[in-house]
Enzyme design. Structure first.
Site, mmCIF file in Angstrom:
data_model
loop_
_atom_site.group_PDB
_atom_site.id
_atom_site.type_symbol
_atom_site.label_atom_id
_atom_site.label_comp_id
_atom_site.label_asym_id
_atom_site.label_seq_id
_atom_site.Cartn_x
_atom_site.Cartn_y
_atom_site.Cartn_z
ATOM 1 N N ASN A 32 11.716 -1.598 -23.263
ATOM 2 C CA ASN A 32 12.494 -2.736 -23.765
ATOM 3 C C ASN A 32 11.613 -3.978 -23.667
ATOM 4 O OD1 ASN A 32 14.271 -4.804 -24.226
ATOM 5 N ND2 ASN A 32 15.721 -4.228 -22.618
ATOM 6 N N ARG B 144 14.234 -0.066 -27.291
ATOM 7 C CA ARG B 144 15.391 -0.906 -27.600
ATOM 8 C C ARG B 144 14.980 -1.907 -28.686
ATOM 9 N NH1 ARG B 144 17.287 -6.351 -24.908
ATOM 10 N NH2 ARG B 144 19.236 -6.587 -26.013
ATOM 11 N N HIS C 55 24.542 -6.190 -28.105
ATOM 12 C CA HIS C 55 24.947 -5.391 -26.928
ATOM 13 C C HIS C 55 25.607 -4.070 -27.327
ATOM 14 C CE1 HIS C 55 25.590 -9.586 -25.044
ATOM 15 N NE2 HIS C 55 24.433 -9.120 -24.595
ATOM 16 N N HIS D 129 31.420 -7.176 -22.396
ATOM 17 C CA HIS D 129 30.100 -7.094 -21.759
ATOM 18 C C HIS D 129 29.729 -8.517 -21.352
ATOM 19 C CE1 HIS D 129 25.841 -5.826 -21.199
ATOM 20 N NE2 HIS D 129 25.680 -7.120 -21.420
ATOM 21 N N LEU D 130 29.739 -8.789 -20.050
ATOM 22 C CA LEU D 130 29.556 -10.160 -19.574
ATOM 23 C C LEU D 130 28.332 -10.247 -18.676
ATOM 24 C CD1 LEU D 130 33.330 -10.661 -18.614
ATOM 25 C CD2 LEU D 130 32.229 -11.194 -20.796
ATOM 26 N N ASN E 62 24.198 -12.498 -18.716
ATOM 27 C CA ASN E 62 23.676 -13.815 -19.105
ATOM 28 C C ASN E 62 24.085 -14.135 -20.531
ATOM 29 O OD1 ASN E 62 22.406 -14.966 -16.908
ATOM 30 N ND2 ASN E 62 20.665 -13.571 -17.133
ATOM 31 N N ARG F 40 24.086 -20.361 -23.635
ATOM 32 C CA ARG F 40 24.498 -20.460 -25.052
ATOM 33 C C ARG F 40 25.944 -20.923 -25.143
ATOM 34 N NH1 ARG F 40 22.894 -14.544 -26.506
ATOM 35 N NH2 ARG F 40 21.389 -14.525 -24.823
ATOM 36 N N PHE G 242 26.172 -17.189 -12.963
ATOM 37 C CA PHE G 242 27.604 -17.175 -12.620
ATOM 38 C C PHE G 242 27.823 -17.286 -11.111
ATOM 39 C CE2 PHE G 242 32.020 -15.757 -12.783
ATOM 40 C CZ PHE G 242 32.453 -16.428 -13.914
ATOM 41 N N ARG G 243 26.922 -16.669 -10.333
ATOM 42 C CA ARG G 243 27.071 -16.771 -8.872
ATOM 43 C C ARG G 243 26.987 -18.222 -8.415
ATOM 44 N NH1 ARG G 243 23.019 -11.895 -7.935
ATOM 45 N NH2 ARG G 243 22.219 -13.025 -9.702
ATOM 46 N N GLU H 202 30.915 -6.728 -13.966
ATOM 47 C CA GLU H 202 30.919 -5.688 -12.923
ATOM 48 C C GLU H 202 31.108 -6.266 -11.529
ATOM 49 O OE1 GLU H 202 27.309 -3.325 -13.383
ATOM 50 O OE2 GLU H 202 27.627 -3.341 -15.546
ATOM 51 N N GLU I 250 22.623 1.051 -20.346
ATOM 52 C CA GLU I 250 21.997 1.024 -21.670
ATOM 53 C C GLU I 250 20.799 1.969 -21.736
ATOM 54 O OE1 GLU I 250 22.291 -3.321 -23.307
ATOM 55 O OE2 GLU I 250 22.517 -3.395 -21.152
HETATM 56 P P1 AMP Z 1 23.146 -9.431 -16.578
HETATM 57 O O1 AMP Z 1 22.637 -10.266 -17.727
HETATM 58 O O2 AMP Z 1 24.061 -8.323 -17.020
HETATM 59 O O3 AMP Z 1 22.075 -8.984 -15.642
HETATM 60 O O4 AMP Z 1 24.104 -10.418 -15.712
HETATM 61 C C1 AMP Z 1 23.615 -11.587 -15.102
HETATM 62 C C2 AMP Z 1 24.792 -12.429 -14.640
HETATM 63 O O5 AMP Z 1 25.558 -11.668 -13.700
HETATM 64 C C3 AMP Z 1 24.386 -13.719 -13.948
HETATM 65 O O6 AMP Z 1 25.165 -14.799 -14.429
HETATM 66 C C4 AMP Z 1 24.727 -13.436 -12.499
HETATM 67 O O7 AMP Z 1 25.071 -14.600 -11.791
HETATM 68 C C5 AMP Z 1 25.935 -12.530 -12.640
HETATM 69 N N1 AMP Z 1 26.185 -11.807 -11.390
HETATM 70 C C6 AMP Z 1 25.402 -10.893 -10.778
HETATM 71 N N2 AMP Z 1 25.951 -10.508 -9.582
HETATM 72 C C7 AMP Z 1 27.103 -11.240 -9.448
HETATM 73 C C8 AMP Z 1 28.120 -11.341 -8.448
HETATM 74 N N3 AMP Z 1 28.062 -10.623 -7.335
HETATM 75 N N4 AMP Z 1 29.163 -12.184 -8.674
HETATM 76 C C9 AMP Z 1 29.228 -12.923 -9.797
HETATM 77 N N5 AMP Z 1 28.297 -12.894 -10.773
HETATM 78 C C10 AMP Z 1 27.249 -12.074 -10.608
#
Ligand code: AMP
Length: 402
Positions: free
Chosen positions: A13, A95, A184, A212-213, A215, A245, A288-289, A338, A389
């Protein structure tokens, strides 16, 4: 004694300055190796990898190392002394973000297909050129193996015209293919298959909404196992609020930024793609964290970012009842989907009118790679399903194994 392992697919990828790789058993999903080369083309180019659950290893690559150098390092150093792994490859799966209307299924890469991926560059100007670099490098280094392209857009090609057309002059679609493509797709497809298993239904009778949530983020409406609508459009800028975005906004904001505030087109592009979403709203972070941390410490802007994220997401999910009809379940996946219990809890409460009742214990337990039902008995069902994926890419590529 040489260890024998099952047939595997090398999953690649590529981003413009990165190359993610994995060696995956398409039958069991086991990942023997995962890794990432970063800062390619820069002095600090480096590569890190991990065999199974073993400790992560890291090395620098030569200054300015490119995608070919990263794959050569994989072949010559990481896989050195592991002939069983090298011998286990049956295909290389790539990918590819956009296949436009040209590609609707996993596709064996030929020179003709490379030209098709080039044609789709305007639809994914940052991603497709990077994928082509990776494809060229991998085809040279692993010349004896079939190379297969797996397109993020393919799963969404079943959308009907009423969902994929924009209400714009017809010729913009006819002459320039301006329409909605989504993204996605491999993730939405994977969780759809897993949801069918959890619901005990054949895929062809599975009616769900998938969120699918990560970045980036997108919501899809799945009717009878097929995608009938999705929130991303011509590009991944449309739809829900994302890390940086903006998602859906009034297009006139673009004219306002240019005509009234004197932005250049590049400034607008940068603002909507890189400075908006959670980052723009919180003024602090796209992660998000970080937003949750801020909210817990009483930061008003983080609270507003969280509220807008959940409100807009819930509105999208609600609107997809029109596309799906009777919904069997709502699925959360991706890093945020997740892991974020407060987000899921808030969204389920906003969707109370659709029969969702959160099971707090179930919601709290569905974290760190655990899937599970997060609603109470009698409620419309909602599941957390960790996405995979790499497995979809490996399985799609294995179909072309010699
Ligand atoms: P991804 O693009 O699927 O890797 O997701 C990244 C996003 O998932 C970022 O905004 C992270 O802050 C969020 N994320 C990862 N672990 C957690 C968690 N334990 N609680 C809340 N958001 C999380």
């Amino acid at each position: 004694m040489e260890v024998t392992i099952n047939p595997t697919v090398l999953v690649v990828n590529c981003g413009s300055s990165s190359l993610k790789f994995a060696i995956v058993d398409p039958a069991s999903g086991e990942q023997y190796l995962t890794g990432l080369a970063e800062a390619l083309g820069l002095p600090e180019a480096n590569i890190s990898w991990r065999f199974g659950d073993a400790e992560k290893q890291k090395d620098s690559l030569a200054s300015g190392a490119d995608h070919t150098a990263a794959l050569t390092y994989l072949e010559e150093h990481i896989l050195e002394g592991k002939p069983e792994l090298m011998k286990s490859f049956i295909a290389v799966g790539h990918r590819v973000v956009s296949g436009g209307e040209l590609f609707t299924h996993p596709t064996l890469i030929t020179d003709e297909v490379v030209k098709g991926i080039e044609q789709c560059i305007p639809l994914a100007p940052l991603h497709n050129p990077a994928h082509l670099l990776g494809i060229a490098a991998a085809r040279r280094l692993f010349a004896d193996l079939p190379h297969v392209a797996i397109f993020d857009t393919a799963f969404h090609q079943t959308m009907p015209a009423k969902a994929f057309m924009y209400p714009l002059p017809n010729e913009l679609y006819k002459d320039h293919a301006i329409r909605r493509y989504g993204a996605h797709g491999t993730s939405h497809y994977y969780v759809t298959c897993e949801a069918a298993k959890l619901l005990g239904k054949p895929l062809s009778e599975t009616n769900i909404i998938t969120a699918h949530l990560g970045n980036g983020g997108s919501v899809s409406a799945i009717k009878n196992g097929k995608c009938v609508d999705t929130s991303m459009g011509l590009t991944p800028l449309e739809g829900i609020v994302m890390g940086t975005r903006c998602g859906d906004i009034d297009p006139s904001i673009v004219f306002f930024l240019i005509d009234t505030l004197g932005y250049s087109v590049e400034d607008v592009r940068n603002t909507l793609n890189k400075k908006s979403g959670l980052l723009g709203l919180s003024g602090k972070t796209s992660d998000f964290r970080g937003v949750i941390e801020g909210l817990e410490q009483g930061d008003e802007q983080c609270k507003l970012a969280f509220d807008i994220y959940c409100y807009r997401l819930a509105k999208y999910i609600a609107s997809y009842y029109v596309a799906v009809g009777k919904v069997d379940a709502l699925i959360f996946t991706g890093g945020i989907g997740e892991n974020s219990m407060p987000m899921r809890s808030t969204v389920l409460k906003l969707l109370e009118g659709f029969g969702f009742v959160e099971d707090e214990a179930g919601n709290a337990a569905a974290r760190f790679g655990n899937s599970g039902l997060i609603t109470k008995a009698g409620s419309t069902k909602s599941f957390v399903i960790p996405t995979n994926e790499e497995l979809v890419i490996a399985q799609g590529s294995a179909e072309f194994a010699k």
